[in-house]
Design an enzyme around this catalytic site. Sequence first.
Site, PDB file in Angstrom:
ATOM      1  N   LYS A  80       0.929  -1.193  -0.356  1.00 48.05           N
ATOM      2  CA  LYS A  80      -0.408   0.100   0.100  1.00 48.05           C
ATOM      3  C   LYS A  80       0.873   1.277  -0.166  1.00 48.05           C
ATOM      4  O   LYS A  80       2.569   1.613   0.662  1.00 48.05           O
ATOM      5  CB  LYS A  80      -0.834  -0.531   1.448  1.00 48.05           C
ATOM      6  CG  LYS A  80      -1.853   1.373   1.316  1.00 48.05           C
ATOM      7  CD  LYS A  80      -2.999   1.381   2.804  1.00 48.05           C
ATOM      8  CE  LYS A  80      -3.999   2.222   2.652  1.00 48.05           C
ATOM      9  NZ  LYS A  80      -4.525   2.047   3.871  1.00 48.05           N
ATOM     10  N   SER A 155      -9.616   2.317   3.325  1.00 51.82           N
ATOM     11  CA  SER A 155      -8.610   2.821   2.023  1.00 51.82           C
ATOM     12  C   SER A 155      -7.773   2.182   1.448  1.00 51.82           C
ATOM     13  O   SER A 155      -7.308   1.958   0.727  1.00 51.82           O
ATOM     14  CB  SER A 155      -7.996   3.476   3.119  1.00 51.82           C
ATOM     15  OG  SER A 155      -7.511   3.249   3.631  1.00 51.82           O
ATOM     16  N   SER A 179     -10.497  -0.831   7.142  1.00 54.06           N
ATOM     17  CA  SER A 179      -9.301  -0.161   5.807  1.00 54.06           C
ATOM     18  C   SER A 179      -8.799  -1.099   5.354  1.00 54.06           C
ATOM     19  O   SER A 179      -8.306  -1.659   4.505  1.00 54.06           O
ATOM     20  CB  SER A 179      -8.427   0.618   5.855  1.00 54.06           C
ATOM     21  OG  SER A 179      -9.074   2.281   5.642  1.00 54.06           O
TER      22      SER A 179
HETATM   23  N1  GLN Z   1     -13.022   4.340   6.215  1.00 52.95           N
HETATM   24  C1  GLN Z   1     -13.193   4.832   7.772  1.00 52.95           C
HETATM   25  C2  GLN Z   1     -11.995   6.346   7.681  1.00 52.95           C
HETATM   26  O1  GLN Z   1     -12.587   6.798   6.596  1.00 52.95           O
HETATM   27  C3  GLN Z   1     -11.601   3.898   7.710  1.00 52.95           C
HETATM   28  C4  GLN Z   1     -10.385   4.184   7.089  1.00 52.95           C
HETATM   29  C5  GLN Z   1      -9.138   3.626   7.097  1.00 52.95           C
HETATM   30  O2  GLN Z   1      -9.294   2.177   8.173  1.00 52.95           O
HETATM   31  N2  GLN Z   1      -7.769   4.020   7.081  1.00 52.95           N
HETATM   32  O3  GLN Z   1     -12.030   6.867   8.813  1.00 52.95           O
END
Ligand code: GLN
Length: 497
Positions: A80, A155, A179
Amino acid sequence: MNSNYHTKTVTELSAMLQAGEVSSVELTRYFLDRIKSSDDKLNSFITICEQQALAQAAESDEKLKAGNAPALTGVPIAHKDIFCTDGVKTSCASKMLDNFISPYDATVVKNMRAAGVVMLGKTNMDEFAMGSSNETSYYGAVKNPWNLAAVPGGSSGGSAAAVGARLAPAATGTDTGGSIRQPAAFCGITGLKPTYGRVSRFGMIAFASSLDQAGPMGQSASDCALLLNAMAGFDEKDSTSIEKAVPDYSADLNKPLHGLRIGLPKEYFNIKDGGMDAAVEAAINTALDQYKAMGAELIDIELPNSALSVPVYYVVAPAECSANLSRFDGVRYGYRCDNPKDLNDLYTRSRGEAFGMEVQRRIMVGTYALSSGYYDAYYLKAQKCRHLISDDFKKAFEKVDVIMAPTTPATAFNIGEKTDDPIAMYLSDIFTIAVNLAGIPAMSIPVGFAKSSTGETMPVGLQIMGNYFAEAKLLNVAHQYQQQTDWHKQMPEEFKA
Ligand code: GLN
């Protein structure tokens, strides 16, 4: 030449490499070619590291020839783009870091390289990991390999899409509020968020430091075990990393599940008006029946403070992000605006021009919650509620070995469907966030398919949560299911060949 390497798991590829049935150079070239020919459909990569990958592969082949090479030697994977990679662009999918070449490797990257892994490239993601759909990336949305009109989740959407389409045998992800698990569920792959502190955060660009945790995303639990073996461990460069021996996560995969106590939290099932999809729930119930048939006991439990997790998270995460992102100011590194009038103009325009809308929204909410007049009302209160959420899990794990629930209330939604409604977007993480607030480990595994709102057949993920440091147990519970079923082997039509 065998041209079906993409149908093989990391576990299988590792065995083939060790047996000399394929070379790492051949394998790496194969996946680089797959990325080059197919990724224009998905947009799952930000950077492809062709030369470096082939050089690492050649080095791996030497090690394999010499004998005694670690299990992952020569296996190509993707990282990532939140992980710093020495000499390679590390953008976090933001215009802010579009020109940033990291001068060092994140500990995760370093550990995995030491374990023999070859890096194919860096995957797309939501900007600074803020999002649930991969639509906030500066480099454009990522598509779901099961339906190119749908989001892959976020994400870690690039990692999930790349593995789902088998452009990479596995990838790394990070999970602050879901995420790893939510995109794993949306793309039909297996993902694990470890216990907070199990994997080093050094060199992983910080979003919300008390929640962020890196983990593996792969085709199976046995692949995730191999990857976690390489990723996990104490790191003196991360003050929250825990000094605790790393077990061999592959050792316990075959333990039978007879007598396993599975807790089913009532707050995650039978939700009348929370957007819970009946077809998703049906797939989850079929998986639970399978566990029962394997000798597990299903026990109804309560996690009474579950409803607090989304509001608490959306105070804590923005608060921490507003502090972490203050370093991107146009002076030290990152984007700088043209012709600033004065220092103030340089700060405000650099940040205003280089951060996307969602990142700016979070910084503003976080700054507000931390400001002296509101600190007690929001941040302090949220931290107190966080304890209640952790205590719910502690009590539950006195009665059960693991907790199961859907990973998401519905299958992948369409690109554009929720971009104008941040609250609807935030609610897509309703089942994943509590785990991060408590710091416990959890996985998502594919357990079937359900029709999406637009009539497409899309993957469904089952979430398996465990007590602190119960990663080996989660992997065992997931692996046993994957020995009985083949949902994890399904591939999207478009990327089968
Ligand atoms: N969707 C969640 C957010 O926008 C989690 C994101 C994540 O785990 N990095 O904060």
